[in-house]
Motif scaffolding. Structure first.
Motif, PDB file in Angstrom:
ATOM      1  N   MET A   1       0.841  -1.182   0.000  1.00 23.09           N
ATOM      2  CA  MET A   1       0.000   0.000   0.000  1.00 23.09           C
ATOM      3  C   MET A   1       0.881   1.238   0.000  1.00 23.09           C
ATOM      4  SD  MET A   1      -2.632   1.477   2.784  1.00 23.09           S
ATOM      5  CE  MET A   1      -1.384   2.529   3.441  1.00 23.09           C
ATOM      6  N   GLU A   2       0.483   2.216  -0.785  1.00 25.83           N
ATOM      7  CA  GLU A   2       1.219   3.472  -0.889  1.00 25.83           C
ATOM      8  C   GLU A   2       0.681   4.474   0.137  1.00 25.83           C
ATOM      9  OE1 GLU A   2       3.751   3.938  -3.099  1.00 25.83           O
ATOM     10  OE2 GLU A   2       3.479   1.859  -3.709  1.00 25.83           O
ATOM     11  N   ALA A   3       1.532   5.367   0.598  1.00 26.17           N
ATOM     12  CA  ALA A   3       1.108   6.409   1.540  1.00 26.17           C
ATOM     13  C   ALA A   3      -0.010   7.262   0.948  1.00 26.17           C
ATOM     14  CB  ALA A   3       2.296   7.279   1.939  1.00 26.17           C
ATOM     15  N   SER A   4      -0.020   7.417  -0.365  1.00 26.24           N
ATOM     16  CA  SER A   4      -1.056   8.217  -1.029  1.00 26.24           C
ATOM     17  C   SER A   4      -2.444   7.590  -0.897  1.00 26.24           C
ATOM     18  CB  SER A   4      -0.707   8.401  -2.507  1.00 26.24           C
ATOM     19  OG  SER A   4      -0.661   7.147  -3.159  1.00 26.24           O
ATOM     20  N   GLU A   5      -2.508   6.329  -0.464  1.00 23.93           N
ATOM     21  CA  GLU A   5      -3.793   5.652  -0.311  1.00 23.93           C
ATOM     22  C   GLU A   5      -4.404   5.856   1.079  1.00 23.93           C
ATOM     23  OE1 GLU A   5      -3.864   1.780  -2.902  1.00 23.93           O
ATOM     24  OE2 GLU A   5      -1.931   1.902  -1.838  1.00 23.93           O
ATOM     25  N   LEU A   6      -3.642   6.372   2.018  1.00 26.09           N
ATOM     26  CA  LEU A   6      -4.163   6.570   3.378  1.00 26.09           C
ATOM     27  C   LEU A   6      -5.420   7.430   3.437  1.00 26.09           C
ATOM     28  CD1 LEU A   6      -1.102   6.807   5.799  1.00 26.09           C
ATOM     29  CD2 LEU A   6      -3.027   5.222   5.913  1.00 26.09           C
ATOM     30  N   PRO A   7      -5.549   8.481   2.628  1.00 28.12           N
ATOM     31  CA  PRO A   7      -6.797   9.269   2.696  1.00 28.12           C
ATOM     32  C   PRO A   7      -8.054   8.438   2.402  1.00 28.12           C
ATOM     33  CG  PRO A   7      -5.119  10.543   1.583  1.00 28.12           C
ATOM     34  CD  PRO A   7      -4.556   9.156   1.772  1.00 28.12           C
ATOM     35  N   TYR A   8      -7.963   7.464   1.514  1.00 26.18           N
ATOM     36  CA  TYR A   8      -9.119   6.608   1.247  1.00 26.18           C
ATOM     37  C   TYR A   8      -9.473   5.793   2.494  1.00 26.18           C
ATOM     38  CZ  TYR A   8      -7.693   7.518  -3.601  1.00 26.18           C
ATOM     39  OH  TYR A   8      -7.326   8.105  -4.783  1.00 26.18           O
ATOM     40  N   LEU A   9      -8.447   5.291   3.149  1.00 29.41           N
ATOM     41  CA  LEU A   9      -8.691   4.502   4.366  1.00 29.41           C
ATOM     42  C   LEU A   9      -9.198   5.383   5.507  1.00 29.41           C
ATOM     43  CD1 LEU A   9      -5.615   2.144   4.109  1.00 29.41           C
ATOM     44  CD2 LEU A   9      -8.023   1.513   3.804  1.00 29.41           C
ATOM     45  N   ARG A  10      -8.693   6.603   5.572  1.00 31.95           N
ATOM     46  CA  ARG A  10      -9.211   7.530   6.591  1.00 31.95           C
ATOM     47  C   ARG A  10     -10.703   7.799   6.345  1.00 31.95           C
ATOM     48  NH1 ARG A  10      -5.089   8.971   9.600  1.00 31.95           N
ATOM     49  NH2 ARG A  10      -3.043   9.279   8.696  1.00 31.95           N
ATOM     50  N   ARG A  11     -11.082   7.930   5.076  1.00 27.21           N
ATOM     51  CA  ARG A  11     -12.502   8.124   4.755  1.00 27.21           C
ATOM     52  C   ARG A  11     -13.318   6.916   5.201  1.00 27.21           C
ATOM     53  NH1 ARG A  11     -16.770  10.808   5.237  1.00 27.21           N
ATOM     54  NH2 ARG A  11     -18.368  10.386   3.655  1.00 27.21           N
ATOM     55  N   CYS A  12     -12.763   5.716   5.053  1.00 30.58           N
ATOM     56  CA  CYS A  12     -13.456   4.511   5.519  1.00 30.58           C
ATOM     57  C   CYS A  12     -13.691   4.560   7.020  1.00 30.58           C
ATOM     58  CB  CYS A  12     -12.650   3.263   5.173  1.00 30.58           C
ATOM     59  SG  CYS A  12     -12.503   2.951   3.402  1.00 30.58           S
ATOM     60  N   VAL A  13     -12.699   5.020   7.758  1.00 30.29           N
ATOM     61  CA  VAL A  13     -12.841   5.132   9.217  1.00 30.29           C
ATOM     62  C   VAL A  13     -13.888   6.200   9.553  1.00 30.29           C
ATOM     63  CG1 VAL A  13     -11.644   5.652  11.385  1.00 30.29           C
ATOM     64  CG2 VAL A  13     -10.511   4.252   9.642  1.00 30.29           C
ATOM     65  N   GLU A  14     -13.912   7.304   8.804  1.00 33.13           N
ATOM     66  CA  GLU A  14     -14.945   8.330   9.001  1.00 33.13           C
ATOM     67  C   GLU A  14     -16.333   7.744   8.759  1.00 33.13           C
ATOM     68  OE1 GLU A  14     -14.024  11.493   6.274  1.00 33.13           O
ATOM     69  OE2 GLU A  14     -12.228  12.095   7.391  1.00 33.13           O
ATOM     70  N   LEU A  15     -16.478   6.975   7.700  1.00 30.00           N
ATOM     71  CA  LEU A  15     -17.767   6.339   7.401  1.00 30.00           C
ATOM     72  C   LEU A  15     -18.158   5.347   8.496  1.00 30.00           C
ATOM     73  CD1 LEU A  15     -17.233   5.821   3.584  1.00 30.00           C
ATOM     74  CD2 LEU A  15     -19.040   7.229   4.611  1.00 30.00           C
ATOM     75  N   ALA A  16     -17.181   4.627   9.024  1.00 30.99           N
ATOM     76  CA  ALA A  16     -17.450   3.698  10.128  1.00 30.99           C
ATOM     77  C   ALA A  16     -17.939   4.470  11.352  1.00 30.99           C
ATOM     78  CB  ALA A  16     -16.204   2.885  10.449  1.00 30.99           C
ATOM     79  N   ALA A  17     -17.322   5.614  11.633  1.00 27.40           N
ATOM     80  CA  ALA A  17     -17.762   6.441  12.761  1.00 27.40           C
ATOM     81  C   ALA A  17     -19.170   6.984  12.511  1.00 27.40           C
ATOM     82  CB  ALA A  17     -16.778   7.590  12.986  1.00 27.40           C
TER      83      ALA A  17
END
Length: 161
Positions: A1-17
């Motif tokens: 996984m590239e560091a540039s992909e972290l924002p997508y995963l952060r959005r997933c955590v936001e959606l989970a919240a």
């Protein structure tokens, strides 16, 4: 996984919240095309009693109706938690590409066991046990503690972080 992909995963955590704040189980997912554009996103919606309303399943259905087979293969699903067997199967049947998840099914199982939560009605399996040809990456330690905290809040009735 590239560091540039972290924002997508952060959005997933936001959606989970968001799911947790709406009284649901904390899971969120985004579907991203080969150019890095978010095509669709969803959160868990099982609180109404339909336990098939997982975001990964919804994204697979959306992709089947809106993307060509080539676009589906080139797409990536980012998600807060590793797909369950139902969602892994849907992902493979639709022909979606790579999956990147924050926390694994094994991690979730450990967390729930620590919280005294009984196992669900479907055995937890790694994605590749169900869909052996799907490229999978995860877990992502940088965000796993945030996902763990969401599950702790769900199962302890805690409302704050």
């Amino acid at each position: 996984m590239e560091a540039s992909e972290l924002p997508y995963l952060r959005r997933c955590v936001e959606l989970a919240a968001e799911a947790l704040d709406a009284g649901d189980e904390p899971f969120g997912s985004v579907l991203v095309n080969a150019e890095g554009e978010i095509l669709a996103e969803d959160r868990n919606r099982v609180a109404g009693g339909d336990h098939t309303q997982h975001p990964e399943f919804a994204l697979a259905r959306w992709a089947a109706g809106n993307l060509s087979p080539q676009e589906r293969t080139a797409a990536t699903v980012y998600t807060s938690g590793e797909h369950c067997p139902m969602c892994s199967a849907a992902h493979a049947w639709v022909g979606l590409g790579r999956i990147v998840y924050v926390s694994s099914a094994a991690q979730l199982g450990e967390w729930l066991q620590e919280l005294g939560v009984p196992a669900g009605p479907v055995r937890s399996l790694p994605i590749n046990e169900v869909a052996p040809d799907v490229p999978v990456e995860g877990p992502v330690p940088e965000l796993a503690d945030e996902v763990r905290e969401l599950h702790r809040r769900l199962h302890t009735g805690a409302t704050g972080s």
